[in-house]
Design an enzyme around this catalytic site. Structure first.
Site, mmCIF file in Angstrom:
data_model
loop_
_atom_site.group_PDB
_atom_site.id
_atom_site.type_symbol
_atom_site.label_atom_id
_atom_site.label_comp_id
_atom_site.label_asym_id
_atom_site.label_seq_id
_atom_site.Cartn_x
_atom_site.Cartn_y
_atom_site.Cartn_z
ATOM 1 N N ASN A 96 3.968 21.264 2.006
ATOM 2 C CA ASN A 96 3.616 21.761 2.797
ATOM 3 C C ASN A 96 2.847 20.794 3.954
ATOM 4 O O ASN A 96 2.979 19.779 3.729
ATOM 5 C CB ASN A 96 3.630 22.788 2.640
ATOM 6 N N ASP A 97 1.035 21.489 3.452
ATOM 7 C CA ASP A 97 0.769 20.473 4.068
ATOM 8 C C ASP A 97 -0.102 19.048 4.263
ATOM 9 O O ASP A 97 0.505 18.421 2.777
ATOM 10 C CB ASP A 97 -1.081 21.082 4.286
ATOM 11 N N ARG A 106 -11.855 25.674 -0.148
ATOM 12 C CA ARG A 106 -10.969 24.363 -0.320
ATOM 13 C C ARG A 106 -10.936 23.379 0.752
ATOM 14 O O ARG A 106 -11.227 24.245 1.636
ATOM 15 C CB ARG A 106 -9.580 24.894 -0.865
ATOM 16 N N GLU A 159 -8.183 27.777 6.325
ATOM 17 C CA GLU A 159 -7.620 26.475 5.594
ATOM 18 C C GLU A 159 -8.442 25.330 6.388
ATOM 19 O O GLU A 159 -8.270 25.590 7.948
ATOM 20 C CB GLU A 159 -6.210 27.504 4.910
HETATM 21 C C1 FRU Z 1 -2.319 25.615 3.736
HETATM 22 C C2 FRU Z 1 -3.065 26.004 1.831
HETATM 23 C C3 FRU Z 1 -4.586 25.841 1.591
HETATM 24 C C4 FRU Z 1 -4.513 24.900 0.516
HETATM 25 C C5 FRU Z 1 -2.650 23.881 -0.203
HETATM 26 C C6 FRU Z 1 -1.802 24.994 -0.884
HETATM 27 O O1 FRU Z 1 -1.416 25.452 3.469
HETATM 28 O O2 FRU Z 1 -3.001 26.977 1.387
HETATM 29 O O3 FRU Z 1 -5.623 26.091 1.661
HETATM 30 O O4 FRU Z 1 -5.065 23.676 0.034
HETATM 31 O O5 FRU Z 1 -1.696 24.905 1.040
HETATM 32 O O6 FRU Z 1 -1.324 23.958 -0.726
#
Ligand code: FRU
Length: 634
Positions: free
Chosen positions: A19-20, A140, A192
């Site tokens: 993901n990110d 976070r 986020e």
């Molecule tokens: C965003 C998120 C962040 C977190 C990560 C966990 O997509 O929810 O806030 O750090 O993904 O994989």
């Protein structure tokens, strides 16, 4: 890297869920991409490196979970002046900040790790967590940056639906500075992945501060999306240029999230990459063995609009480096109410489309792409609604009830035509307008759908011009084989190729190569192949479309090593050299200033002038033979 839905020029990991993007830094010619990498339900930081933002080399995972938790999102900096005192060698130390998510209850705290070998290996800071949780459920995704006027580092972290800023002189000890955002923008979801940076204002020398924040619910296309704020940052606070209630969105598609920008990029560039996905359905996507893709990197700009400065984006200019053939082009074209088919253009391309909105009477006009088997993805302009849109309702598989639909971006056409750049990949489409309005959507086409057509509804549409350019795959050897001819596979012998005449497989986009080649012959009287045992070698300066380059041919039949110009195979140079089957020969070659230099077994040397249409790939080569190749990747 060649499965049916595998993006060919968007980043994916070979397998597992990503993901990110995380920890984006540029240093000594390398763009580092870290990202959330979910292996066996535990999140690490994955890693890849590029020198051109297009071609990525996967690296081993970089930062691993420990007793403090999984490694959630964050950022990294290059500590150029060694303010942390952590630098041990001659390279600047990279310092990464991320969120530990406790293995049992998910409690979030901030951690730090550092690397003294340009991101290849990382050490956890013994003082972790560097920021313990102050009693917040959502705490976070730290963003760290240097603020020159304050002569200080800042660390920004989300706290539910606003931001907390911290300050440090040495990247190690952090003190709380201020909170921001409680009343600004949208609070429909959890904030986020914050980012904060300056962006150039188009048509001026000015740069303005932008805060970028992802919000997990309530975006215009539904689900997660990214908002931003334009303003001034002085180290003591952030002043929003706009009234607090103004909500500004970065991308109007449904799949643009958790984007952050590269730190330390050359020429003050502000380049963002995001995760092309949505928390509504990220677990329902049917792609395998990869799951999750990133957007194309884009350059951010601010431009003046009636309501104030607005953030826009354009694909990074490095995109030109993966342009292939022109697949279609045309000038002024009219579409009377209905559809106008224009043939086949395949799966991966850039379409530059200019719509003459003023001359069109149609309520909606645009293009249908990936047309085939009754399916298509529509990209168009709606005069009535004053928007550009992507409609993926009929694009292919709809794995979740939130997946199908039409996503609209408002556009203000002050005068003149609407210019669209549409980037089509196997399972995503990205649209950019001339003022940097952007939409990113995943699509999941089914089967063959290479067609395209113009459409106009509710009147006549006028297209000013169009041009379709092929975009080439960015994955080379080690991630599948780009076979241009012949049969190629990875076997225990290395890369193995065979062809009754010519076989060529692209290896790397490089101007030098070091590798071995072995013509496979009859072993113990058993023919391993029904082919001849004629010749094999490499190509340097290869350009795949024209098939141009210089072939380095170890010719067993003629007992020579030859340099041959491709595609004509005209002889450029040759030397007597006994070539045997089942024996490995070391080939070293480079292309520089149009001159090819070749060494065989560290001994025999040949040179030749490369043809004018030579390219920048290396390739493996077989000629009426079966051969095995092994080489070091640069
Ligand atoms: C965003 C998120 C962040 C977190 C990560 C966990 O997509 O929810 O806030 O750090 O993904 O994989």
């Amino acid at each position: 890297m060649d499965e049916p839905l595998r993006p060919q020029f968007h980043y994916t990991a070979e397998k597992n869920m990503i993901n990110d993007p995380n920890g984006l830094v540029f240093y000594r010619g390398e763009w580092h991409l870290f990202h959330q990498y979910n292996q066996h339900e535990v999140v690490h930081w994955g890693h890849a490196i590029s020198t051109d933002l297009m071609h990525w080399r996967h690296q081993p995972p970089a930062i691993f979970p420990n007793h403090l938790g999984q490694i959630y999102s964050g950022t990294a900096v290059v500590d150029r002046n060694n303010t942390s005192g952590l630098q041990t060698g001659s390279d600047a130390v990279f310092v990464a900040y991320f969120t530990f998510a406790d293995h049992r209850d998910g409690t979030q705290s901030q951690g730090m790790a550092y690397s003294n070998d340009r991101g290849r290996s990382w050490e956890m800071h013994p003082g972790n967590p560097i920021l313990p949780n102050p009693g917040l459920k959502d705490f976070r995704d730290p963003k760290v940056f240097w603020h020159e006027p304050s002569q200080a580092w800042f660390l920004v972290v989300t706290a539910g639906d606003h931001l907390r800023f911290h300050r440090s002189g040495d990247l190690l000890e952090w003190e709380f500075a201020f909170s921001w955002g409680q009343h600004d923008g949208t609070h429909t979801g959890t904030w986020e992945c914050p980012d904060i940076f300056t962006v150039p204002v188009v048509g001026s020398d000015e740069r303005r501060w932008v805060i970028s924040v992802s919000v997990d619910r309530g975006a215009p296309a539904g689900g997660s999306g990214m908002q931003y704020f334009v303003g001034r940052f002085d180290g003591r606070g952030f002043v929003n240029d706009n009234p607090a209630e103004v909500v500004l969105w970065q991308n109007w598609g449904k799949d643009y999230y958790a984007g952050i920008t590269w730190e330390n990029a050359p020429d003050d560039r502000r380049v963002m990459i995001a995760w092309a996905d949505n928390w509504l359905y990220r677990f329902d996507l049917p792609t395998t063995p990869f799951n999750g893709q990133l957007t194309l990197p884009r350059e951010l700009i601010l431009h003046a609009a009636p309501g104030g400065l607005r953030l826009g984006a354009q694909p990074v200019p490095e995109l030109e480096g993966i342009r292939g053939l022109e697949l279609a082009s045309g000038g002024r074209t009219e579409v009377t109410q209905g559809l106008r088919p224009l043939g086949d253009i395949g799966e991966c391309y850039e379409l530059e489309l200019v719509l003459d909105v003023a001359e069109s009477s149609a309520a909606e006009l645009g293009v249908d792409l990936r047309v085939g088997g009754g399916r298509f993805t529509r990209v168009g302009y709606s005069r009535d609604r004053g928007c550009v849109f992507i409609d993926r309702s009929a694009a292919g598989t709809n794995p979740h009830r939130e997946f199908p639909g039409r996503h609209e971006a408002p556009v203000e056409l002050t005068d003149g035509p609407l210019r669209l750049r549409i980037l089509m990949d196997r399972s995503s489409v990205e649209v950019f307008t001339q003022d940097g309005t952007q939409l990113t959507d995943l699509i999941l086409p089914v089967g063959d759908c290479p067609g395209w057509r113009l459409f106009a509804e509710g009147g006549q549409g006028v297209v000013d011009s169009y041009r379709v350019t092929e975009l080439l795959p960015v994955w080379s050897f080690g991630h599948g084989v780009l076979a241009d001819s012949g049969e190629w596979a990875h076997t225990v012998l290395g890369l193995q190729g065979s062809s009754p005449d010519l076989g060529i497989a692209r290896l790397e986009r490089e101007d030098h190569l070091v590798g071995t080649v072995e013509i496979l012959g009859t072993r113990d009287g058993n023919p391993t192949s029904l082919l001849g045992e004629t010749a094999a070698g490499y190509v340097i300066g290869y350009e795949p479309h024209a098939g141009a380059g210089v072939a380095i041919v170890l010719n067993r039949a003629a007992r020579t090593v030859e340099l041959r110009e491709l595609p004509s195979r005209a002889l450029l140079a040759s030397a007597v050299f006994p070539v045997h089957t089942n024996q490995r020969y070391l080939v070293e070659a480079s292309l520089s200033d149009g001159l090819v230099t070749v060494g065989i077994d560290g001994d025999l040397r040949l040179t030749a002038t490369a043809p004018l249409n030579a390219g920048h790939w290396t390739a493996a080569y077989v000629e009426n033979a079966e051969a095995a190749f092994a080489f070091t990747r640069p």
